[in-house]
Design a protein around this motif. Structure first.
Motif, PDB file in Angstrom:
ATOM      1  N   TYR A  35       0.959  -1.193   0.171  1.00  0.00           N
ATOM      2  CA  TYR A  35      -0.037   0.004   0.025  1.00  0.00           C
ATOM      3  C   TYR A  35       0.901   1.134  -0.054  1.00  0.00           C
ATOM      4  CZ  TYR A  35      -3.997  -3.081   1.732  1.00  0.00           C
ATOM      5  OH  TYR A  35      -4.635  -4.041   1.702  1.00  0.00           O
ATOM      6  N   PHE A  90       3.355   0.963   3.168  1.00  0.00           N
ATOM      7  CA  PHE A  90       3.214  -0.300   4.030  1.00  0.00           C
ATOM      8  C   PHE A  90       3.136  -1.503   3.350  1.00  0.00           C
ATOM      9  CE2 PHE A  90       2.639   1.846   8.096  1.00  0.00           C
ATOM     10  CZ  PHE A  90       2.301   3.136   7.689  1.00  0.00           C
ATOM     11  N   PHE A 103       0.652  -5.609   9.573  1.00  0.00           N
ATOM     12  CA  PHE A 103       1.256  -4.596   8.910  1.00  0.00           C
ATOM     13  C   PHE A 103       2.816  -4.373   9.206  1.00  0.00           C
ATOM     14  CE2 PHE A 103      -1.591  -2.777   5.951  1.00  0.00           C
ATOM     15  CZ  PHE A 103      -2.891  -3.231   6.482  1.00  0.00           C
ATOM     16  N   GLY A 104       3.642  -3.852   8.280  1.00  0.00           N
ATOM     17  CA  GLY A 104       5.148  -3.446   8.750  1.00  0.00           C
ATOM     18  C   GLY A 104       4.882  -2.078   9.058  1.00  0.00           C
ATOM     19  N   GLN A 105       6.144  -1.727   9.546  1.00  0.00           N
ATOM     20  CA  GLN A 105       6.063  -0.032  10.070  1.00  0.00           C
ATOM     21  C   GLN A 105       6.189   0.933   9.219  1.00  0.00           C
ATOM     22  OE1 GLN A 105       5.783   0.865  13.614  1.00  0.00           O
ATOM     23  NE2 GLN A 105       5.176  -1.162  13.383  1.00  0.00           N
TER      24      GLN A 105
END
Lengths: 112, 114
Positions: A35, A90, A103-105
């Protein structure tokens, strides 16, 4: 206990340069997503994958390519960066179906 | 294709008063619906999800949401706002076993007034 890891966390590119963002997950998830987040636009889906070796277009795929050669990794490529691609990116992964996405950071990318 | 509309881009409430964040969805199939929260400069955290079981869904930190098929709505509520609730909230829809896209709304920023 890593979950979803994105590298790099920050990057500045010049217009026309290329780069690859790496997303790695250690939860054995089949589904992975990329995203971009821009102010007032929420998160918009760029590309996604429902399994190793598969990719599909999301809402805003133009200017990006992806690859899923290994189940745990999902790469997002920018072949020729443009200022309009300045954003926070993301990555997410899930087991699919109606399960939660993790989700990643995020990666903050600036194209000058 | 599935989509969500978050009806307010900003909501301000006083601490201790109820919170209502509105979401309408569009889906041709039986959707799964989620609410995620993002605190400033942080990642995204799942608040709650609806997956065709109970229509009233309870989540973390006192939040809940009700799925209303007739109104195509999935509004998020909390009886009493806390300062720590100040964040951006996203309503999310997916169509499991269809195209498996996970689609976000544009977000609602919640401001808590002291």
């Amino acid at each position: 206990n890593a979950g979803v890891t994105q590298t790099p966390k920050f990057r500045v590119l010049k217009t026309g340069q290329s780069m690859t963002l790496l997303c790695a997950q250690d939860m054995n998830h089949e589904y992975m997503y990329w995203y971009r987040q821009d102010p007032g636009m929420g998160l918009r889906l760029i590309h996604y994958s429902v399994g190793e070796g598969t990719t599909a277009k999301g809402e805003v795929p133009d200017g990006y390519n992806v690859s899923r050669l290994k189940k745990q990794n999902f790469l997002l490529g920018l072949e020729s960066a443009a200022p309009s691609q300045t954003s926070v990116y993301f990555c997410a992964s899930s087991r699919g179906g109606n399960t939660e996405a993790f989700f990643g950071q995020g990666t903050r990318l600036t194209v000058v | 294709a599935q989509s969500v509309t978050q009806l307010d881009s900003h909501v301000s409430v006083s601490e201790g008063t109820p919170v209502l964040l509105r979401c309408n969805y569009s889906s041709s199939y039986s959707p799964s619906l989620f609410w995620y929260v993002q605190h400033p400069n942080k990642g995204l955290q799942l608040l709650l999800k609806y997956t065709s079981a109970a229509t009233l869904v309870k989540g973390i930190n006192g939040f809940e949401a009700e799925f209303k098929k007739s109104e195509t709505s999935f509004h998020l509520t909390k009886p009493s706002a806390h300062m720590s609730d100040a964040a951006e909230y996203f309503c999310v829809v997916s169509e499991p076993n269809r195209d498996d896209k996970i689609i976000f709304g544009k977000g609602t920023r919640l401001h808590i007034l002291p």
